[in-house]
Design a protein around this motif. Structure first.
Motif, PDB file in Angstrom:
ATOM      1  N   UNK A 103       0.835  -1.203   0.000  1.00  0.00           N
ATOM      2  CA  UNK A 103       0.000   0.000   0.000  1.00  0.00           C
ATOM      3  C   UNK A 103       0.872   1.256   0.000  1.00  0.00           C
ATOM      4  N   UNK A 104       1.904   1.227   0.862  1.00  0.00           N
ATOM      5  CA  UNK A 104       2.706   2.443   1.056  1.00  0.00           C
ATOM      6  C   UNK A 104       3.687   2.728  -0.085  1.00  0.00           C
ATOM      7  N   UNK A 105       4.337   1.678  -0.573  1.00  0.00           N
ATOM      8  CA  UNK A 105       5.499   1.887  -1.449  1.00  0.00           C
ATOM      9  C   UNK A 105       5.202   2.767  -2.674  1.00  0.00           C
ATOM     10  N   UNK A 106       4.078   2.559  -3.373  1.00  0.00           N
ATOM     11  CA  UNK A 106       3.825   3.452  -4.518  1.00  0.00           C
ATOM     12  C   UNK A 106       3.622   4.897  -4.073  1.00  0.00           C
ATOM     13  N   UNK A 107       3.069   5.088  -2.877  1.00  0.00           N
ATOM     14  CA  UNK A 107       2.842   6.446  -2.361  1.00  0.00           C
ATOM     15  C   UNK A 107       4.136   7.098  -1.894  1.00  0.00           C
ATOM     16  N   UNK A 108       5.132   6.281  -1.557  1.00  0.00           N
ATOM     17  CA  UNK A 108       6.389   6.814  -1.022  1.00  0.00           C
ATOM     18  C   UNK A 108       7.494   6.835  -2.076  1.00  0.00           C
ATOM     19  N   UNK A 109       7.165   6.464  -3.302  1.00  0.00           N
ATOM     20  CA  UNK A 109       8.181   6.462  -4.363  1.00  0.00           C
ATOM     21  C   UNK A 109       9.180   5.332  -4.216  1.00  0.00           C
ATOM     22  N   UNK A 110       8.730   4.200  -3.661  1.00  0.00           N
ATOM     23  CA  UNK A 110       9.651   3.082  -3.437  1.00  0.00           C
ATOM     24  C   UNK A 110       9.345   1.883  -4.330  1.00  0.00           C
ATOM     25  N   UNK A 111       8.748   2.170  -5.472  1.00  0.00           N
ATOM     26  CA  UNK A 111       8.563   1.153  -6.520  1.00  0.00           C
ATOM     27  C   UNK A 111       9.204   1.725  -7.781  1.00  0.00           C
ATOM     28  N   UNK A 112       9.528   0.867  -8.764  1.00  0.00           N
ATOM     29  CA  UNK A 112      10.171   1.398  -9.967  1.00  0.00           C
ATOM     30  C   UNK A 112       9.335   2.493 -10.608  1.00  0.00           C
ATOM     31  N   UNK A 113      10.025   3.423 -11.175  1.00  0.00           N
ATOM     32  CA  UNK A 113       9.406   4.542 -11.870  1.00  0.00           C
ATOM     33  C   UNK A 113       8.359   4.015 -12.857  1.00  0.00           C
ATOM     34  N   UNK A 114       7.121   4.519 -12.728  1.00  0.00           N
ATOM     35  CA  UNK A 114       6.032   4.016 -13.582  1.00  0.00           C
ATOM     36  C   UNK A 114       6.336   4.221 -15.058  1.00  0.00           C
ATOM     37  N   UNK A 115       7.233   5.173 -15.363  1.00  0.00           N
ATOM     38  CA  UNK A 115       7.515   5.473 -16.767  1.00  0.00           C
ATOM     39  C   UNK A 115       8.218   4.309 -17.476  1.00  0.00           C
ATOM     40  N   UNK A 116       8.694   3.318 -16.705  1.00  0.00           N
ATOM     41  CA  UNK A 116       9.332   2.182 -17.384  1.00  0.00           C
ATOM     42  C   UNK A 116       8.300   1.192 -17.927  1.00  0.00           C
ATOM     43  N   UNK A 117       7.019   1.474 -17.667  1.00  0.00           N
ATOM     44  CA  UNK A 117       5.956   0.688 -18.280  1.00  0.00           C
ATOM     45  C   UNK A 117       5.719  -0.660 -17.620  1.00  0.00           C
ATOM     46  N   UNK A 118       6.326  -0.905 -16.470  1.00  0.00           N
ATOM     47  CA  UNK A 118       6.135  -2.199 -15.809  1.00  0.00           C
ATOM     48  C   UNK A 118       5.045  -2.076 -14.750  1.00  0.00           C
ATOM     49  N   UNK A 119       3.808  -2.263 -15.198  1.00  0.00           N
ATOM     50  CA  UNK A 119       2.678  -2.081 -14.287  1.00  0.00           C
ATOM     51  C   UNK A 119       2.611  -3.186 -13.227  1.00  0.00           C
ATOM     52  N   UNK A 120       3.302  -4.296 -13.487  1.00  0.00           N
ATOM     53  CA  UNK A 120       3.224  -5.432 -12.558  1.00  0.00           C
ATOM     54  C   UNK A 120       4.392  -5.492 -11.582  1.00  0.00           C
ATOM     55  N   UNK A 121       5.215  -4.453 -11.561  1.00  0.00           N
ATOM     56  CA  UNK A 121       6.426  -4.486 -10.722  1.00  0.00           C
ATOM     57  C   UNK A 121       6.115  -4.788  -9.264  1.00  0.00           C
ATOM     58  N   UNK A 122       4.999  -4.274  -8.766  1.00  0.00           N
ATOM     59  CA  UNK A 122       4.689  -4.436  -7.338  1.00  0.00           C
ATOM     60  C   UNK A 122       4.578  -5.919  -6.952  1.00  0.00           C
ATOM     61  N   UNK A 123       4.145  -6.750  -7.894  1.00  0.00           N
ATOM     62  CA  UNK A 123       3.998  -8.185  -7.570  1.00  0.00           C
ATOM     63  C   UNK A 123       5.361  -8.871  -7.487  1.00  0.00           C
ATOM     64  N   UNK A 124       6.297  -8.408  -8.329  1.00  0.00           N
ATOM     65  CA  UNK A 124       7.673  -8.943  -8.222  1.00  0.00           C
ATOM     66  C   UNK A 124       8.293  -8.494  -6.908  1.00  0.00           C
ATOM     67  N   UNK A 125       8.064  -7.245  -6.569  1.00  0.00           N
ATOM     68  CA  UNK A 125       8.610  -6.716  -5.319  1.00  0.00           C
ATOM     69  C   UNK A 125       8.016  -7.436  -4.119  1.00  0.00           C
ATOM     70  N   UNK A 126       6.718  -7.689  -4.185  1.00  0.00           N
ATOM     71  CA  UNK A 126       6.081  -8.372  -3.060  1.00  0.00           C
ATOM     72  C   UNK A 126       6.630  -9.788  -2.908  1.00  0.00           C
ATOM     73  N   UNK A 127       6.889 -10.453  -4.028  1.00  0.00           N
ATOM     74  CA  UNK A 127       7.473 -11.805  -3.948  1.00  0.00           C
ATOM     75  C   UNK A 127       8.842 -11.750  -3.274  1.00  0.00           C
ATOM     76  N   UNK A 128       9.633 -10.749  -3.621  1.00  0.00           N
ATOM     77  CA  UNK A 128      10.969 -10.618  -3.021  1.00  0.00           C
ATOM     78  C   UNK A 128      10.859 -10.297  -1.529  1.00  0.00           C
TER      79      UNK A 128
END
Ligand SMILES: N[C@@H](CCC(=O)N[C@@H](CS)C(=O)NCC(=O)O)C(=O)O
Length: 285
Positions: A103-128
């Motif tokens: 919930x927090x990470x996209x609001x805090x800028x702690x997910x990859x920059x959305x401009x890279x087009x990877x809309x599913x990044x959060x699921x990879x991050x959550x797995x890690x």
């Protein structure tokens, strides 16, 4: 980031309201625990949050959340949490560390920059993040409490010694090796990629840092031996790089960083074992 003054719960109806609504972390006082993953995200981002662990009635605030009498009255949607950490943000009350971070990470800028087009990044991050929490938090905790969390350590000491020897010999190298492999994959794609998801630090790196830091506190000899062996250079470089980030370094040096103690990560001399010893042979001796 200092704890913001106690905030009244606010209704956050529009995106603008949500952005200005204070964050409140509800967690046990006196130890980093799982609350630390939430703190590190706020601290790295430089975003203010209220940390109830630093308040006089810290224990009561946790108990009010997890009490069996908490029926989430007053909320049409929330469910009562079983255990902290708990995050309150406006009308939202959520628990489970990795869920709060998602919930927090996209609001805090702690997910990859959305401009890279990877809309599913959060699921990879959550797995890690979940993998780090499985192996380097839950399993580390279970090494000192292998029979049951509700028993004292002294009542499961022999099992804890056996469990710890197996953990440092078999499980710890497996998890360290996994994260080293993830980092190698990234570096082979681009040598500028030193983080778990590439060139940009994400909350998964902060989770991994804290998990490795706590594991080193509980098993200093084992972690030193594995570090000195040189097989996990990228992983330890990531740990050191997180530790040196300006906001994280300032936080770690501050009084807001709680000392390790009777939490997930505990130091018992008899559990400070090293991987090369044969756990099963030792168990027979
Ligand atoms: N999977 C949960 C575990 C939560 C948890 O075990 N919280 C601990 C503190 S770190 C606690 O107070 N547990 C009480 C209990 O399990 O009875 C998470 O990641 O948030």
């Amino acid at each position: 980031m200092s704890a913001a003054p106690a905030a009244k719960r606010q209704k956050a109806s529009s995106p603008d309201d949500v952005a200005s609504t204070p964050y409140k972390l509800i967690y046990w006082p006196g130890l980093p625990g799982r609350g630390e993953h939430i703190r590190l995200a706020f601290e790295e981002a430089g975003v203010a949050y209220e940390d109830t662990a630093l308040q006089e009635d810290a224990v009561q605030q946790v108990l009010a959340q997890i009490s069996t009498s908490n029926l989430a009255i007053g909320s049409a949607l929330n469910v009562p949490p079983l255990a902290p950490p708990v995050l309150e943000h406006g009308d939202l009350v959520i628990s489970q560390t990795s869920n709060i971070l998602m919930y927090l990470a996209p609001r805090l800028g702690l997910v990859p920059d959305a401009s890279n087009g990877d809309a599913d990044a959060i699921y990879r991050l959550n797995a890690l993040a979940l993998t780090a929490l499985d192996g380097l938090s839950n399993e580390v905790h279970d090494s000192h409490h292998p029979i049951c969390t509700s028993l004292y350590f002294k009542d499961q000491r022999a099992e804890a010694i056996r469990s710890s020897k197996l953990f440092v010999k078999e499980r710890l190298p497996k998890f360290l090796g996994y994260f080293e492999r993830v980092l190698r994959v990234q570096a082979e794609r681009d040598e500028a990629n030193k983080w778990l998801c590439g060139a940009q630090l994400t909350y998964a790196d902060l989770v991994l840092f804290q998990c490795l830091d706590g594991t080193s506190y509980q098993f200093p000899r084992a972690v030193k031996q594995l570090r000195d062996g040189g097989a996990y250079q990228r992983l330890f470089a990531l740990h050191d790089a997180v530790k040196q980030r300006p906001n994280i370094a300032a936080y770690l040096a501050s009084e807001r960083r709680q000392p390790y103690g009777e939490g997930i990560y505990r130091y018992y001399k008899e559990l400070d074992v090293v991987p090369e010893e044969d756990p099963e042979e030792d168990a027979k001796a």
